[in-house]
Design a protein around this motif. Structure first.
Motif, short mmCIF file in Angstrom:
data_model
loop_
_atom_site.label_atom_id
_atom_site.label_comp_id
_atom_site.label_asym_id
_atom_site.label_seq_id
_atom_site.Cartn_x
_atom_site.Cartn_y
_atom_site.Cartn_z
N ARG A 51 0.83 -1.21 0.00
CA ARG A 51 0.00 0.00 0.00
C ARG A 51 0.86 1.25 0.00
NH1 ARG A 51 -3.40 2.68 4.96
NH2 ARG A 51 -4.58 4.21 3.71
N TYR A 52 1.90 1.27 0.83
CA TYR A 52 2.75 2.45 0.91
C TYR A 52 3.50 2.67 -0.40
CZ TYR A 52 1.77 1.28 5.77
OH TYR A 52 1.14 0.94 6.93
N ALA A 108 -3.97 7.39 5.84
CA ALA A 108 -2.69 7.80 5.27
C ALA A 108 -2.80 9.25 4.79
CB ALA A 108 -2.31 6.90 4.10
N ARG A 112 2.41 1.84 -3.34
CA ARG A 112 1.42 2.39 -4.29
C ARG A 112 1.20 3.88 -4.05
NH1 ARG A 112 -3.68 3.63 -3.47
NH2 ARG A 112 -3.88 2.39 -1.55
N LEU A 113 1.03 4.28 -2.79
CA LEU A 113 0.77 5.69 -2.49
C LEU A 113 1.95 6.57 -2.90
CD1 LEU A 113 -0.98 5.29 0.98
CD2 LEU A 113 -2.04 6.08 -1.14
N VAL A 168 -1.03 11.85 2.43
CA VAL A 168 -0.11 11.93 1.29
C VAL A 168 0.18 13.41 1.03
CG1 VAL A 168 0.26 11.27 -1.11
CG2 VAL A 168 -1.19 9.84 0.36
N GLU A 202 -6.10 9.36 2.43
CA GLU A 202 -6.70 8.10 2.01
C GLU A 202 -7.06 7.28 3.23
OE1 GLU A 202 -5.38 5.20 -1.34
OE2 GLU A 202 -4.81 4.23 0.54
N GLU A 212 1.94 6.69 -6.80
CA GLU A 212 0.86 7.50 -7.34
C GLU A 212 1.15 8.99 -7.21
OE1 GLU A 212 -2.90 4.42 -6.58
OE2 GLU A 212 -2.63 6.16 -5.26
N LEU A 217 4.88 10.72 3.09
CA LEU A 217 3.76 9.85 3.43
C LEU A 217 3.77 9.58 4.94
CD1 LEU A 217 1.43 7.90 2.63
CD2 LEU A 217 3.19 6.14 2.25
#
Length: 246
Positions: free
Chosen positions: A26-27, A235, A29-30, A237, A222, A33, A133
């Motif tokens: 997940r991290y 999260a 991906r964030l 961002v 998120e 992105e 993040l």
């Protein structure tokens, strides 16, 4: 905090790096992105290097922590990563990264002043156009008091650990209490128990956003949950705006 000093050699029996694969995905991906070209990551409060053991496959990681014992533990599983001792509120490395990451260690910021200091550290180490993040254990909105978690692992060397983590309080004044009780078993010795009480900080989502924006970040939020699907895990961002042209 005994978990991160005298008990550091036991930490991976409390928190197994293998269990972090889903979280780390997940991290990753964030970060991608928000900053698709990211190749370098600075982790503030990397602890035993659990997340880094997965993130290092995609990023060149620099790992910082206040505990020398935890840094040594991380180095044992992440020898290819740079390790630097320092407090996330004050450390200055004199260079920037594509991404800065702070996971559960951020909950040790028990005042807004501490949180602002850690966020400022992240900002000065994030390159323009890069991302910071932040993934705290909880916000005021997701905080659950009087909660008990248990777990632990058996090691290949004959050692075993079991723990009880008791979260209690109402999150008043941005602080809540967590009592860790750890049972340690090793060959040739009686089982021993260690009690490690700690205080964590918790802040409402809107305050997180305000502190991040005050530092100069553009902020996205998120909602999510930890891998058990039961504990909300918000999260933040935070993108540092690109430098102005000209």
């Amino acid at each position: 905090m005994r978990l991160y000093s005298e008990l550091a050699p036991w930490f991976h029996l409390l928190s197994d790096p293998a269990d972090y694969a889903e979280e780390a995905a997940r991290y990753r991906r964030l970060i991608r992105e928000a900053c698709p070209a990211a190749t370098t990551v600075l982790e503030l409060g990397a602890g035993g290097g659990n997340n880094a053991s997965h993130l290092k496959r995609d990023f060149t990681c620099t790992l910082t922590d206040l505990s020398a014992e935890m840094l040594a533990l991380s180095e044992s599983i992440n020898p290819e990563c740079e390790h630097v001792a320092g407090d996330m509120r004050t450390i200055r490395l004199g260079r920037t990264f594509d991404a800065v990451f702070a996971h559960d260690a951020i909950v040790y910021m028990t005042s807004e002043a501490d949180l602002r200091a850690a966020v400022e550290t992240a900002y000065v180490h994030t390159r323009p156009g890069g991302v910071a993040l932040f993934v705290p254990d909880c916000t005021s909105e997701t905080f659950t008091g009087d909660r008990v978690q248990t777990g632990g692992h058996d090691g290949d060397d004959g050692r075993s650990l079991r723990f009880l983590e008791w979260t209690h309080g109402e999150g008043e004044d941005g602080v809540y209490a967590v009592d860790f009780v750890v049972l340690l078993r090793e060959p040739g010795r009686a089982v021993r128990a260690v009690h490690d009480p700690q205080l964590f900080g918790v802040f409402p989502e809107r305050r997180w956003v305000r502190v991040l924006e005050d530092a100069g970040f553009r902020v996205g939020v998120e909602a999510g949950s930890d891998p058990d699907g039961e504990t909300p895990q918000t999260a933040f961002v935070a993108v540092r705006p690109p430098a102005a042209a000209g």
